[in-house]
Motif scaffolding. Structure first.
Motif, mmCIF file in Angstrom:
data_model
loop_
_atom_site.group_PDB
_atom_site.id
_atom_site.type_symbol
_atom_site.label_atom_id
_atom_site.label_comp_id
_atom_site.label_asym_id
_atom_site.label_seq_id
_atom_site.Cartn_x
_atom_site.Cartn_y
_atom_site.Cartn_z
ATOM 1 N N VAL A 120 1.127 -1.072 0.004
ATOM 2 C CA VAL A 120 0.068 -0.041 -0.075
ATOM 3 C C VAL A 120 1.099 1.305 0.014
ATOM 4 O O VAL A 120 1.191 1.668 1.138
ATOM 5 C CB VAL A 120 -1.011 0.086 1.288
ATOM 6 N N PRO A 121 1.326 1.871 -1.154
ATOM 7 C CA PRO A 121 2.124 2.909 -0.989
ATOM 8 C C PRO A 121 1.704 3.821 -0.684
ATOM 9 O O PRO A 121 2.539 5.201 -0.219
ATOM 10 C CB PRO A 121 2.303 3.229 -2.638
ATOM 11 N N ILE A 138 -5.286 9.058 11.522
ATOM 12 C CA ILE A 138 -5.493 9.756 10.513
ATOM 13 C C ILE A 138 -4.543 11.045 10.423
ATOM 14 O O ILE A 138 -3.695 11.199 9.391
ATOM 15 C CB ILE A 138 -6.852 10.456 10.201
ATOM 16 N N GLY A 139 -4.331 11.938 11.381
ATOM 17 C CA GLY A 139 -3.446 12.943 11.348
ATOM 18 C C GLY A 139 -3.799 14.128 10.131
ATOM 19 O O GLY A 139 -5.000 14.084 9.765
ATOM 20 N N THR A 140 -2.567 14.812 9.948
ATOM 21 C CA THR A 140 -2.762 15.821 8.882
ATOM 22 C C THR A 140 -2.306 15.251 7.491
ATOM 23 O O THR A 140 -1.953 15.951 6.690
ATOM 24 C CB THR A 140 -1.922 16.928 9.328
ATOM 25 N N LEU A 141 -2.213 13.849 7.405
ATOM 26 C CA LEU A 141 -1.690 13.208 6.164
ATOM 27 C C LEU A 141 -2.810 12.965 5.583
ATOM 28 O O LEU A 141 -4.044 12.826 5.813
ATOM 29 C CB LEU A 141 -1.078 11.916 6.877
ATOM 30 N N SER A 143 -5.271 10.520 3.888
ATOM 31 C CA SER A 143 -5.822 9.291 4.385
ATOM 32 C C SER A 143 -5.327 8.007 3.320
ATOM 33 O O SER A 143 -5.668 8.247 2.439
ATOM 34 C CB SER A 143 -7.042 9.397 4.758
ATOM 35 N N VAL A 144 -5.443 6.984 4.169
ATOM 36 C CA VAL A 144 -5.421 5.606 2.985
ATOM 37 C C VAL A 144 -6.776 5.313 2.681
ATOM 38 O O VAL A 144 -7.411 5.016 3.769
ATOM 39 C CB VAL A 144 -4.463 4.504 3.915
ATOM 40 N N ASP A 145 -7.046 5.117 1.639
ATOM 41 C CA ASP A 145 -8.428 4.773 1.018
ATOM 42 C C ASP A 145 -8.637 3.306 1.536
ATOM 43 O O ASP A 145 -7.851 2.274 1.198
ATOM 44 C CB ASP A 145 -8.310 4.764 -0.430
#
Length: 604
Positions: A120-121, A138-141, A143-145
């Protein structure tokens, strides 16, 4: 909604986001240096001092549902060729393939474990932040789908499973609280890729301490509960009591059918024995089964080494951890130790070990030993030193002849001659009653009544009388073999003294034996009866006396000790009892190379 309502809802949402992220940060934290990078991406920043620490989620321990046992048993019985174990952890995706090898020993192989970034890149490249995301942060990044995550996990897994319909798979459930790890497991379970799902214990924090358990460890703990299909044996050597022929012997440590519960171990104790040469290291191969004559047919389980003195026993404790897993945990013996520890079983050359066994162990001839012990001394400590030496010799010989049939030891203790000034003088004790030859273990008790007497003069003792006593015993056949000239018996007289024997006639200042006993004639008689005569003495040393009579006395003593020590001479403080016994005891013989294995039975 009013502006006030929106403000309150926004504050509550931000608080919930912050609480969600600090929960994930706390769960994924493993090192202080990684906390800073996670705090940078945490919504709302790191937790304040007044904020409550998120509750720790208890890690589930290894569960053993009935389906797991069925799958492993089916694999063990050959219903399918391999069983795959799948686990998702914070450090990657893991597939461990288990097959059953020779003698029913389970074999584990990594079928393509990898890191999350390669599958998962979208995960962050920082390892600590990636862990934070796997814990649900989650943070400020970006999100991973989640849908793409599910598809990537399933695609990766199916590419690594056997290309057969409905392959047998066991899913190891991740620890609770790790949102994406649990999601990955749920996706696999819902896709019916796995037949069984079970808890395998957390690979994260346990009691506040990082648990280093890996997927390989978890799978090993499961397969350790399989039963043994073959006896787990210790390969030893055994020498025939009559012919001395050496052949291999398999000692069963753990019989076939043994089965351990999860986390359980079983121990077995065995006493092994050193060979005749006291080589530095003996091999202790543990095998699955009993090897054929050429050494094949029993795969090695483990290999250990132990150092043990020649002919000495060693008490060993082995522990069974599962099929094909046996360790040596306790060598218990005087002077025994394990220099090399556990070795790679794949490097064990069982055919080579069997080919290097000696053809035959040649037992030594029997030993008949008499000790003459001078009991007069300058003080009690001097006499006690000689008696202690005699006891040590007897103890060491007893260890070489535990049955008490191959070695016989007797003793004669003697004092000074009594100088009579008149016929009315009271006769002193010249020597103790001779101790007839007996097993060496019985000699110390026979010496308990022997006592010290103060030395009367320094020139000579009554050693010549003691030698005649031993020669008389030899001539009478008391305590020695019925046929003194018979082969297969080594006969030795060991003199333990300080002063030489008295001459038959006075020589200058050296007084004669009052009885006219000639020690040279006694020596000849002992040689006639095939005795070797050895001496352990501490004669006077240093420069010779300045006067002529003193020098003549020294010359007499030196010549006497040279003659009496022609077959072997030992000095107190230089030659310990063990070295003397090594010279006294007849040597063992070996036809062929030294034995590389420990012996199952004592050679003595």
């Amino acid at each position: 909604m009013t502006a006030r309502d929106l403000e309150i809802a926004g504050a509550e949402l931000r608080a919930a986001e912050h609480a969600w992220d600090i929960r994930a940060a706390a769960l994924s934290a493993r090192r202080p240096e990684g906390a800073g990078r996670v705090a940078e991406v945490t919504r709302g920043g790191p937790p304040g001092r007044d904020e409550k620490k998120p509750p720790e989620v208890a890690a589930a321990d290894l569960g053993i549902p009935s389906g797991r046992g069925d799958l492993l048993d089916e694999l063990h019985h050959g219903h399918f060729q391999e069983l795959s174990f799948v686990e998702f952890t914070a450090d990657g995706l893991h597939v461990i393939r288990v097959t059953i090898g020779e003698a029913g020993i389970p074999l584990q192989n990594d079928a393509g474990s990898t890191t999350w970034r390669l599958v998962v890149p979208e995960f962050d490249s920082d390892e600590d932040v990636c862990r934070f995301q796997l814990a649900g942060g989650i943070g400020t990044l970006p999100s991973v789908d989640r849908m793409e995550f599910d598809a990537a996990v399933l695609g990766w897994l199916k590419a690594r499973l056997p290309a057969i319909p409905d392959p047998p798979v066991v899913l190891l459930r991740p620890p609770p609280g790790w949102e994406l790890l649990e999601r990955a497991a749920a996706a696999v379970w819902e896709a019916r890729v796995s037949r069984v799902e079970l808890h395998a214990g957390s690979a994260e924090l346990r009691e506040g301490i990082p648990d280093r358990r890996t997927t390989v460890d978890a799978v090993r703990r499961l397969v350790r509960t399989l039963p043994l299909l073959a006896d787990h044996t210790l390969l030893l050597a055994r020498a025939d009591r009559h012919t001395g022929a050496v052949h291999p012997h398999s000692h069963v440590l753990f019989p076939a059918g043994s089965r351990l519960a999860p986390g359980e171990t079983e121990t077995a104790e065995v006493t092994v024995h050193g060979g005749v040469t006291g080589r530095d290291a003996l091999y202790l191969p543990v095998l699955a089964g009993v090897p054929a004559a050429d050494g094949t047919g029993a795969p090695p389980v483990s290999m250990h080494q132990i150092e043990v003195a020649a002919l000495e026993p060693a008490r060993l404790t082995f522990v069974l951890r599962g099929p094909g897993e046996v360790d040596l945990v306790a060598p218990v013996a005087s002077g025994a130790r394990t220099p090399g520890g556990r070795r790679n079983p794949a490097a064990v050359d069982v055919p080579g070990l069997l080919a290097s066994l000696p053809r035959r162990i040649v037992r030594p001839p029997r030993l008949e030993l008499f000790l003459t012990v001078e009991l007069s001394g300058a003080d009690q400590a001097e006499t006690e030193e000689r008696l202690t030496f005699v006891r040590d010799v007897a103890a060491l010989l007893a260890r070489r002849d535990r049955a008490g049939t191959a070695i016989r030891v007797g003793a004669v203790g003697y004092y000074d001659h009594t100088v009579y000034e008149s016929t009315l003088a009271k006769e002193g004790i010249l020597m103790q009653a001779p101790v007839s030859a007996r097993p060496p273990a019985a000699l110390p008790a026979a010496l308990d009544g022997w006592s010290h007497a103060r030395r009367r003069q320094d020139a000579v003792s009554s050693l010549e009388d003691a030698l005649w006593k031993v020669a008389g015993l030899a001539a009478e056949g008391l305590g020695v073999a019925e046929n003194p000239g018979a082969a297969g018996v080594r006969r030795v007289v060991l003199i333990v003294a300080r002063r030489p024997p008295a001459p038959a006639r006075q020589q200058g200042l050296v007084p004669a034996c009052p009885h006219g006993a000639n020690w040279r004639t006694a020596l000849d008689l002992l040689h006639f009866h095939t005795f070797q005569v050895m001496t352990r003495a501490d004669p006077a040393a240093g420069p010779p006396p300045p006067d002529l009579p003193g020098r003549k006395a020294r010359e007499y003593a030196d010549e006497a000790w040279s003659t009496l020590g022609a077959d072997g001479f030992f000095r107190p403080g230089t030659d310990p009892a063990a070295a003397v016994v090594q010279s006294l005891a007849p040597p063992w013989g070996v036809e062929g190379p030294d034995c590389p294995l420990a012996f199952a039975d004592p050679l003595v």
